[in-house]
Scaffold this motif. Structure first.
Motif, PDB file in Angstrom:
ATOM      1  N   THR A   1      -2.717   5.740  -4.734  1.00  0.00           N
ATOM      2  CA  THR A   1      -1.974   6.084  -5.791  1.00  0.00           C
ATOM      3  C   THR A   1      -2.201   7.690  -5.967  1.00  0.00           C
ATOM      4  N   ASP A   2      -3.299   8.005  -5.699  1.00  0.00           N
ATOM      5  CA  ASP A   2      -3.353   9.788  -6.143  1.00  0.00           C
ATOM      6  C   ASP A   2      -2.589  10.574  -5.212  1.00  0.00           C
ATOM      7  N   THR A   3      -1.974   9.904  -3.815  1.00  0.00           N
ATOM      8  CA  THR A   3      -1.098  11.016  -3.234  1.00  0.00           C
ATOM      9  C   THR A   3      -0.029  11.251  -3.858  1.00  0.00           C
ATOM     10  N   ALA A   4       0.841  10.464  -4.563  1.00  0.00           N
ATOM     11  CA  ALA A   4       2.112  10.988  -5.184  1.00  0.00           C
ATOM     12  C   ALA A   4       1.562  11.832  -6.240  1.00  0.00           C
TER      13      ALA A   4
ATOM     14  N   SER B   1       0.672  -1.051   0.032  1.00  0.00           N
ATOM     15  CA  SER B   1      -0.102  -0.104  -0.060  1.00  0.00           C
ATOM     16  C   SER B   1       0.782   1.219  -0.058  1.00  0.00           C
ATOM     17  N   HIS B   2       1.891   1.439   0.983  1.00  0.00           N
ATOM     18  CA  HIS B   2       2.699   2.617   0.864  1.00  0.00           C
ATOM     19  C   HIS B   2       3.723   2.685  -0.640  1.00  0.00           C
ATOM     20  N   ALA B   3       3.902   1.427  -1.073  1.00  0.00           N
ATOM     21  CA  ALA B   3       4.605   1.443  -2.385  1.00  0.00           C
ATOM     22  C   ALA B   3       3.589   2.322  -3.356  1.00  0.00           C
ATOM     23  N   SER B   4       2.247   1.718  -3.204  1.00  0.00           N
ATOM     24  CA  SER B   4       1.382   2.568  -4.277  1.00  0.00           C
ATOM     25  C   SER B   4       1.208   3.854  -3.925  1.00  0.00           C
ATOM     26  N   MET B   5       1.116   4.287  -2.777  1.00  0.00           N
ATOM     27  CA  MET B   5       1.020   5.695  -2.241  1.00  0.00           C
ATOM     28  C   MET B   5       2.079   6.638  -2.666  1.00  0.00           C
ATOM     29  N   LEU B   6       3.282   6.014  -2.706  1.00  0.00           N
ATOM     30  CA  LEU B   6       4.449   6.971  -2.990  1.00  0.00           C
ATOM     31  C   LEU B   6       4.793   6.846  -4.375  1.00  0.00           C
TER      32      LEU B   6
ATOM     33  N   LEU C   1       2.231  22.050   1.534  1.00  0.00           N
ATOM     34  CA  LEU C   1       1.011  21.082   1.225  1.00  0.00           C
ATOM     35  C   LEU C   1       1.161  20.068   1.967  1.00  0.00           C
ATOM     36  N   ILE C   2       0.098  19.735   2.883  1.00  0.00           N
ATOM     37  CA  ILE C   2       0.188  18.603   3.996  1.00  0.00           C
ATOM     38  C   ILE C   2      -0.872  17.537   3.271  1.00  0.00           C
ATOM     39  N   ILE C   3      -0.597  16.328   3.301  1.00  0.00           N
ATOM     40  CA  ILE C   3      -1.416  15.227   2.917  1.00  0.00           C
ATOM     41  C   ILE C   3      -1.330  14.311   4.064  1.00  0.00           C
ATOM     42  N   ILE C   4      -2.505  13.856   4.624  1.00  0.00           N
ATOM     43  CA  ILE C   4      -2.353  13.129   5.657  1.00  0.00           C
ATOM     44  C   ILE C   4      -3.367  11.893   5.368  1.00  0.00           C
ATOM     45  N   THR C   5      -3.026  10.796   5.434  1.00  0.00           N
ATOM     46  CA  THR C   5      -3.687   9.557   5.067  1.00  0.00           C
ATOM     47  C   THR C   5      -3.336   8.439   5.732  1.00  0.00           C
ATOM     48  N   ALA C   6      -3.600   6.877   5.114  1.00  0.00           N
ATOM     49  CA  ALA C   6      -3.241   5.836   5.959  1.00  0.00           C
ATOM     50  C   ALA C   6      -2.986   4.802   4.885  1.00  0.00           C
ATOM     51  N   ASP C   7      -2.424   3.583   4.979  1.00  0.00           N
ATOM     52  CA  ASP C   7      -1.893   2.538   4.182  1.00  0.00           C
ATOM     53  C   ASP C   7      -3.210   1.725   3.878  1.00  0.00           C
ATOM     54  N   HIS C   8      -4.013   1.191   5.129  1.00  0.00           N
ATOM     55  CA  HIS C   8      -5.120   0.559   5.050  1.00  0.00           C
ATOM     56  C   HIS C   8      -5.938   0.780   6.453  1.00  0.00           C
TER      57      HIS C   8
END
Length: 334
Positions: free
Chosen positions: A291-294, A109-114, A246-253
Motif C-alpha cells: 500500500t505504500d507504493t501509491a 494485491s495490485h488494487a492495494s498497490m495502486l 521516480l521509479i518504483i519496482i515491486t511485485a504483487d506477491h
C-alpha cells in the motif's frame, strides 16, 4: 504547482460527492471495456464518503513510473539473475522484505498497490476478470494524478487489472499479454511523455504456476524481463526524462511450489525498490507494505495524500524520519 494540484483535487471531490453528478469519461486507448457496475463480490468496509487530505511538499519528481513483476520473489533477483535491476538497486533505496496483503493474489494485491488501501476498504477480493463486479472502491493514485492534470498510462499483461482503476482516470489503458509487447508500448508512451505510468509484466507468474516458483523456466522469464527493463531505462535516458522520474519496482506477491495466496513468507514477501530524485540509496530498515507504493508516488509528485489511505510514504527512502502507521499492516479479512 502544489496549490493548483490540491485545488483541482478538492474540486474533484466536491463534484464526485455531489448527488446525481456523473463524470465524463476520457477516451482511453484500451483493448477492453468494462460495464459501469460497482457491485463488489463481497460486502466491503467502505472508505468515508468524502476523503480528507494531508498536505504534501513541493514535488520531488515530475513523473512516476511503477513497474510490477508478477510473482517476483526477492531471492529471484539474484538467482535469475536480473542484472539491470541489480545495478539499479545500487543507486536506489530498497527493501527485500516488503510485504503484500492477504490474500496474496494478483488482483487484490495490485488494487492495494495502486489505491493505498487495504482490501477491507477497496473491496477487491476476487482474482479473475469479473466485469459485473465493477471497480475497486476508494480514491486511488490514478484518480488523484489524473485530476491534477497528469497524463496517466497503464499497460498491463492481465485483463483483470482493468478493474482497479476507472477508465476516466487513465488517458491510456492497454492490455497485452506478452511482456515484450508491454515493454515496446512503454517505450512508445515514454517518448510521448507521461505523469504517471504503471507497467505490469505477467510472464513470471505464469511460469511459476506451470513449472514452479524459482525454477529454471521462471528464472528465464525474469531474465528476459530484466532485458526489457534495460530498454525502458534507456528510453528514459534518451528522452531526457530519467533524472526527473521516480521509479518504483515491486511485485504483487511471491510464490511457492506452483501456487501463492497464502500467508507463507514465500508468498507474502516482495521486493520494493525506489530510484530517482531525492532518494537516498541503500537498504531500508523500516517496514514497507505494498500500500505504500501509491502513497510514496503521490508524495513524490506533490499530490494530496488521502488520510483514509492505509499506505504511507516510505519517508526513509528520502532521508526523512519514518511515520507510524495504523494499522501496522493490513489485517486478514478473508
Amino acid at each position: 504547482m502544489k496549490s493548483i494540484r490540491t485545488l483541482l483535487f478538492v474540486a474533484f471531490l466536491l463534484v464526485a460527492c455531489a448527488p446525481g453528478t456523473a463524470s465524463t469519461p476520457i477516451e482511453a486507448a484500451t483493448q477492453t471495456s468494462v460495464p459501469a457496475s460497482e457491485t463488489p463480490s463481497a460486502t466491503p468496509v467502505p472508505p468515508t464518503a468524502a476523503f480528507t487530505v494531508t498536505p504534501t511538499p513541493r514535488p520531488l519528481a515530475e513523473r512516476v513510473l511503477i513497474i510490477s513483476y508478477d510473482g517476483l520473489r526477492p531471492d529471484a533477483i539474484g538467482k535469475a539473475p536480473m542484472t539491470n535491476l541489480t545495478a539499479l538497486m545500487q543507486e536506489s533505496a530498497y527493501s527485500l522484505n516488503a510485504q503484500t496483503i492477504i490474500p496474496s493474489t494478483t488482483l487484490p494485491s495490485h488494487a492495494s498497490m495502486l489505491s493505498g488501501l487495504c482490501p477491507a476498504k477497496h473491496a477487491v477480493f476476487w482474482n479473475e476478470y469479473v466485469p459485473e463486479n465493477g471497480y475497486a472502491l476508494g480514491v486511488n493514485l490514478f484518480t488523484i494524478a489524473h485530476t491534477a492534470g497528469l497524463r496517466t498510462v497503464m499497460i498491463v499483461g492481465k485483463e483483470k487489472l482493468r478493474q482497479i482503476v476507472r477508465p476516466e482516470s487513465t488517458d491510456v489503458f492497454i492490455f497485452k499479454e506478452a511482456d515484450q509487447t508491454v515493454a515496446n508500448l512503454a517505450v512508445a508512451e515514454i517518448q510521448q511523455g507521461f505523469g504517471l505510468m504503471f507497467l505490469h509484466f505477467p510472464s513470471g507468474d505464469y511460469a511459476g504456476h506451470e513449472w514452479g516458483w524459482m525454477g529454471g523456466v521462471q528464472m528465464y522469464n525474469y531474465r528476459e524481463d530484466d532485458k526489457m527493463l534495460g530498454q525502458i531505462l534507456a528510453s528514459l535516458d534518451e528522452s531526457g526524462l530519467r533524472a526527473s522520474t521516480l521509479i518504483i519496482i515491486t511485485a504483487d506477491h511471491g510464490g511457492h511450489e506452483k501456487s501463492h495466496g497464502t500467508e507463507l513468507p514465500e508468498d507474502m514477501t516482495i521486493p520494493w525498490i525506489v530510484n530517482g530524485p531525492g532518494v537516498i540509496p541503500g537498504p531500508l530498515t523500516s517496514f514497507v507494505q505494498t500500500t505504500d507504493t501509491a502513497a510514496t508516488a503521490s508524495y513524490a509528485l506533490g499530490l494530496p495524500l488521502p488520510t483514509e489511505w492505509d499506505g504511507v510514504p516510505v519517508y526513509e527512502a528520502f532521508g526523512l524520519p519514518t511515520h507510524p502507521r495504523v494499522p501496522a499492516a493490513c489485517p486478514q479479512t478473508r
